[in-house]
Design a protein around this motif. Structure first.
Motif, PDB file in Angstrom:
ATOM      1  N   LYS A  16       0.843  -1.203   0.000  1.00 39.87           N
ATOM      2  CA  LYS A  16       0.000   0.000   0.000  1.00 39.87           C
ATOM      3  C   LYS A  16       0.870   1.242   0.000  1.00 39.87           C
ATOM      4  O   LYS A  16       1.934   1.248   0.594  1.00 39.87           O
ATOM      5  N   ARG A  17       0.422   2.272  -0.692  1.00 36.58           N
ATOM      6  CA  ARG A  17       1.169   3.537  -0.759  1.00 36.58           C
ATOM      7  C   ARG A  17       0.368   4.602  -0.022  1.00 36.58           C
ATOM      8  O   ARG A  17      -0.765   4.893  -0.401  1.00 36.58           O
ATOM      9  N   GLY A  48      11.031   7.028   4.117  1.00 38.98           N
ATOM     10  CA  GLY A  48      12.175   7.387   3.291  1.00 38.98           C
ATOM     11  C   GLY A  48      12.286   8.845   2.873  1.00 38.98           C
ATOM     12  O   GLY A  48      11.651   9.749   3.426  1.00 38.98           O
ATOM     13  N   ARG A  72      23.511   8.824  -9.005  1.00 38.24           N
ATOM     14  CA  ARG A  72      24.307   7.640  -8.732  1.00 38.24           C
ATOM     15  C   ARG A  72      24.281   6.695  -9.928  1.00 38.24           C
ATOM     16  O   ARG A  72      23.261   6.578 -10.610  1.00 38.24           O
ATOM     17  N   TRP A 100      31.406  10.145  -4.473  1.00 43.25           N
ATOM     18  CA  TRP A 100      31.777   8.953  -3.724  1.00 43.25           C
ATOM     19  C   TRP A 100      32.019   7.785  -4.668  1.00 43.25           C
ATOM     20  O   TRP A 100      31.440   7.719  -5.752  1.00 43.25           O
ATOM     21  N   PHE A 155      18.257  11.241  -7.113  1.00 40.21           N
ATOM     22  CA  PHE A 155      17.393  11.050  -5.951  1.00 40.21           C
ATOM     23  C   PHE A 155      17.716  12.090  -4.887  1.00 40.21           C
ATOM     24  O   PHE A 155      18.743  12.767  -4.961  1.00 40.21           O
ATOM     25  N   LEU A 157      18.719  13.047  -1.003  1.00 35.34           N
ATOM     26  CA  LEU A 157      19.426  12.449   0.139  1.00 35.34           C
ATOM     27  C   LEU A 157      19.156  13.353   1.341  1.00 35.34           C
ATOM     28  O   LEU A 157      19.773  14.409   1.454  1.00 35.34           O
ATOM     29  N   ASP A 176      15.402   8.271   7.157  1.00 36.35           N
ATOM     30  CA  ASP A 176      15.484   9.321   6.135  1.00 36.35           C
ATOM     31  C   ASP A 176      14.325  10.316   6.249  1.00 36.35           C
ATOM     32  O   ASP A 176      14.489  11.501   5.944  1.00 36.35           O
ATOM     33  N   ALA A 177      13.177   9.839   6.667  1.00 40.68           N
ATOM     34  CA  ALA A 177      12.036  10.753   6.803  1.00 40.68           C
ATOM     35  C   ALA A 177      12.339  11.829   7.850  1.00 40.68           C
ATOM     36  O   ALA A 177      11.795  12.929   7.793  1.00 40.68           O
ATOM     37  N   ILE A 181      20.491  11.349   7.747  1.00 44.46           N
ATOM     38  CA  ILE A 181      21.688  10.859   7.036  1.00 44.46           C
ATOM     39  C   ILE A 181      22.893  11.704   7.441  1.00 44.46           C
ATOM     40  O   ILE A 181      22.810  12.926   7.545  1.00 44.46           O
ATOM     41  N   ASP A 190      22.306   3.172   9.939  1.00 47.48           N
ATOM     42  CA  ASP A 190      22.481   3.112  11.401  1.00 47.48           C
ATOM     43  C   ASP A 190      21.482   4.026  12.116  1.00 47.48           C
ATOM     44  O   ASP A 190      20.839   3.632  13.095  1.00 47.48           O
TER      45      ASP A 190
HETATM   46  C1  LIG Z   1      22.612   5.347  -3.622  1.00 52.08           C
HETATM   47  C2  LIG Z   1      22.555   5.300  -2.112  1.00 52.08           C
HETATM   48  C3  LIG Z   1      23.577   4.678  -1.425  1.00 52.08           C
HETATM   49  C4  LIG Z   1      23.537   4.618  -0.030  1.00 52.08           C
HETATM   50  N1  LIG Z   1      24.538   3.966   0.636  1.00 52.08           N
HETATM   51  C5  LIG Z   1      24.488   3.851   1.977  1.00 52.08           C
HETATM   52  C6  LIG Z   1      25.475   3.116   2.694  1.00 52.08           C
HETATM   53  O1  LIG Z   1      26.417   2.587   2.119  1.00 52.08           O
HETATM   54  N2  LIG Z   1      25.363   3.023   4.034  1.00 52.08           N
HETATM   55  C7  LIG Z   1      24.333   3.600   4.717  1.00 52.08           C
HETATM   56  O2  LIG Z   1      24.272   3.488   5.971  1.00 52.08           O
HETATM   57  N3  LIG Z   1      23.371   4.293   4.075  1.00 52.08           N
HETATM   58  C8  LIG Z   1      23.418   4.425   2.719  1.00 52.08           C
HETATM   59  N4  LIG Z   1      22.442   5.132   2.066  1.00 52.08           N
HETATM   60  C9  LIG Z   1      21.358   5.758   2.840  1.00 52.08           C
HETATM   61  C10 LIG Z   1      20.379   4.668   3.306  1.00 52.08           C
HETATM   62  O3  LIG Z   1      19.933   3.927   2.191  1.00 52.08           O
HETATM   63  C11 LIG Z   1      19.202   5.306   4.015  1.00 52.08           C
HETATM   64  O4  LIG Z   1      19.647   6.243   4.975  1.00 52.08           O
HETATM   65  C12 LIG Z   1      18.342   4.246   4.706  1.00 52.08           C
HETATM   66  O5  LIG Z   1      17.899   3.290   3.784  1.00 52.08           O
HETATM   67  C13 LIG Z   1      17.157   4.911   5.377  1.00 52.08           C
HETATM   68  O6  LIG Z   1      16.252   3.943   5.801  1.00 52.08           O
HETATM   69  P1  LIG Z   1      14.719   4.308   5.907  1.00 52.08           P
HETATM   70  O7  LIG Z   1      14.060   3.075   6.435  1.00 52.08           O
HETATM   71  O8  LIG Z   1      14.540   5.582   6.636  1.00 52.08           O
HETATM   72  O9  LIG Z   1      14.245   4.613   4.414  1.00 52.08           O
HETATM   73  P2  LIG Z   1      14.201   3.636   3.147  1.00 52.08           P
HETATM   74  O10 LIG Z   1      15.224   2.585   3.234  1.00 52.08           O
HETATM   75  O11 LIG Z   1      14.198   4.541   1.967  1.00 52.08           O
HETATM   76  O12 LIG Z   1      12.780   2.927   3.270  1.00 52.08           O
HETATM   77  C14 LIG Z   1      11.578   3.638   3.078  1.00 52.08           C
HETATM   78  C15 LIG Z   1      10.481   2.636   2.752  1.00 52.08           C
HETATM   79  O13 LIG Z   1       9.227   3.326   2.722  1.00 52.08           O
HETATM   80  C16 LIG Z   1       8.535   2.942   1.544  1.00 52.08           C
HETATM   81  N5  LIG Z   1       7.684   4.072   1.153  1.00 52.08           N
HETATM   82  C17 LIG Z   1       8.056   5.241   0.610  1.00 52.08           C
HETATM   83  N6  LIG Z   1       7.000   6.044   0.396  1.00 52.08           N
HETATM   84  C18 LIG Z   1       5.921   5.347   0.822  1.00 52.08           C
HETATM   85  C19 LIG Z   1       4.527   5.634   0.866  1.00 52.08           C
HETATM   86  N7  LIG Z   1       4.025   6.797   0.443  1.00 52.08           N
HETATM   87  N8  LIG Z   1       3.684   4.692   1.367  1.00 52.08           N
HETATM   88  C20 LIG Z   1       4.172   3.489   1.813  1.00 52.08           C
HETATM   89  N9  LIG Z   1       5.492   3.164   1.795  1.00 52.08           N
HETATM   90  C21 LIG Z   1       6.345   4.086   1.313  1.00 52.08           C
HETATM   91  C22 LIG Z   1       9.600   2.625   0.512  1.00 52.08           C
HETATM   92  O14 LIG Z   1       9.074   1.775  -0.480  1.00 52.08           O
HETATM   93  C23 LIG Z   1      10.659   1.956   1.391  1.00 52.08           C
HETATM   94  O15 LIG Z   1      10.376   0.595   1.545  1.00 52.08           O
HETATM   95  C24 LIG Z   1      22.455   5.218   0.675  1.00 52.08           C
HETATM   96  C25 LIG Z   1      21.420   5.830  -0.027  1.00 52.08           C
HETATM   97  C26 LIG Z   1      21.462   5.873  -1.415  1.00 52.08           C
HETATM   98  C27 LIG Z   1      20.308   6.529  -2.141  1.00 52.08           C
END
Ligand SMILES: Cc1cc2nc3c(=O)[nH]c(=O)nc-3n(C[C@H](O)[C@H](O)[C@H](O)COP(=O)(O)OP(=O)(O)OC[C@H]3O[C@@H](n4cnc5c(N)ncnc54)[C@H](O)[C@@H]3O)c2cc1C
Length: 271
Positions: A16-17, A48, A72, A100, A155, A157, A176-177, A181, A190
């Motif tokens: 679901k979104r 995210g 990237r 990077w 994208f 960041l 990320d939300a 980062i 982390d």
């Molecule tokens: C190219 C790249 C390389 C990276 N390399 C590293 C690294 O080497 N080491 C490191 O620590 N970090 C790295 N990062 C950063 C890392 O990926 C993020 O900080 C981390 O994944 C954040 O986790 P999160 O759960 O907050 O968000 P995310 O991992 O982005 O997860 C968000 C989730 O929410 C879902 N979502 C989004 N919008 C909606 C919506 N409207 N409704 C329902 N679901 C939704 C998405 O589908 C996803 O599953 C990198 C990022 C990028 C872009």
């Protein structure tokens, strides 16, 4: 999720979104893009970089974000990669951005270039990235036989820039939300784990004390920033220092040739 499914009695709504949140006095109404809805006592925005929940919190708290944008690519045939060594380049003609190079398996690498969003309005990040790997003297020689596999993807960041509201009434932001980062090294996994853990503790408190107010949720902001705030702030200050005076990197590199200074730097910078 598999663990949650296996070990707990949780109903998971997958695929679901989330489109929109609507606050009511004793619940949040979550509206999904397939037209369905669900009522929640509390919402954790772990959605995210383009978080719908973050946009809601920004509206409610009158804040907004100045994040980072990046491109990237996956590249094969890059020479001089060292397994286990991530490379970061702050190039004087491309500040305040950085390139990077993260080695992957079999001579491939994840290579990208990022910059603060307010600066990217006037530049084309994709063009800049290609120019660096094709023309920048200390980089381009390593790309003579390299091939980009697939697209150069862009994208957002959401790097930490300053402490901001990461909660509102019945809403908490994670990962990320919450723009957690690390601005120096670009890692966020982390912080996503740490904030997720602290959000779970806050939810427990909210239900236990039946308090879902914005003021009570602010305890979550405090616990996140006391856990990771000083590390993120230090990284931010280092980035600002590097952008203002790029030569400090060369000074650090020289100093780091001494093992004791190197260990001290690793401790201070936390890389
Ligand atoms: C190219 C790249 C390389 C990276 N390399 C590293 C690294 O080497 N080491 C490191 O620590 N970090 C790295 N990062 C950063 C890392 O990926 C993020 O900080 C981390 O994944 C954040 O986790 P999160 O759960 O907050 O968000 P995310 O991992 O982005 O997860 C968000 C989730 O929410 C879902 N979502 C989004 N919008 C909606 C919506 N409207 N409704 C329902 N679901 C939704 C998405 O589908 C996803 O599953 C990198 C990022 C990028 C872009």
């Amino acid at each position: 999720m598999q663990l949650v499914r296996k070990e707990t009695n949780t109903e998971l709504l997958e695929g679901k979104r989330l489109k929109e949140l609507e606050m009511n006095s004793d619940f949040v109404l979550c509206k999904f893009s397939d037209g369905s809805i669900c009522k929640a006592g509390i919402v954790i925005g772990a959605d995210g970089a383009n978080s719908v929940v973050k946009r809601y919190v920004e509206r409610e708290t009158n804040t907004n974000e100045n994040s980072c944008a990046a491109v990237r690519a996956y590249v094969e045939g890059v020479s001089g990669l060292q397994e286990g060594t991530n490379e970061f380049y702050y190039l004087k003609n491309y500040l305040p951005g950085y390139l990077w190079i993260f080695p992957l398996k079999d001579g491939a690498a994840n290579i990208g270039f990022g910059m603060e969003m307010k600066k990217t309005k006037s530049v084309n990040l994709r063009e800049m990235f290609l120019k660096i790997i094709q023309e920048e003297p200390i980089i381009s020689s390593r790309f003579k036989n390299a091939k980009i596999v697939g697209e150069v993807k862009g994208f957002g960041l959401p790097m930490f820039s300053t402490k901001r509201k990461i909660s509102a009434q019945r809403v908490l932001l994670c990962g990320d939300a919450a723009s957690l980062i690390d601005p120096l090294m670009g890692h966020g996994i982390d912080k996503a784990f740490t904030s997720g853990y602290l959000a779970a503790k806050q939810i427990e408190l909210c239900f236990k004390n039946n308090d879902f107010s914005m003021e009570y949720a602010a305890l979550y902001d405090q616990s996140v920033y006391s856990a990771v705030g000083s590390e993120l702030k230090r990284s931010k200050q280092l980035v600002q220092l590097i952008n203002r005076s790029p030569f400090v990197i060369n000074v650090f590199a020289k100093l780091a040739q001494n093992k004791r200074v190197f260990n001290w730097l690793v401790k201070v910078v936390k890389i």
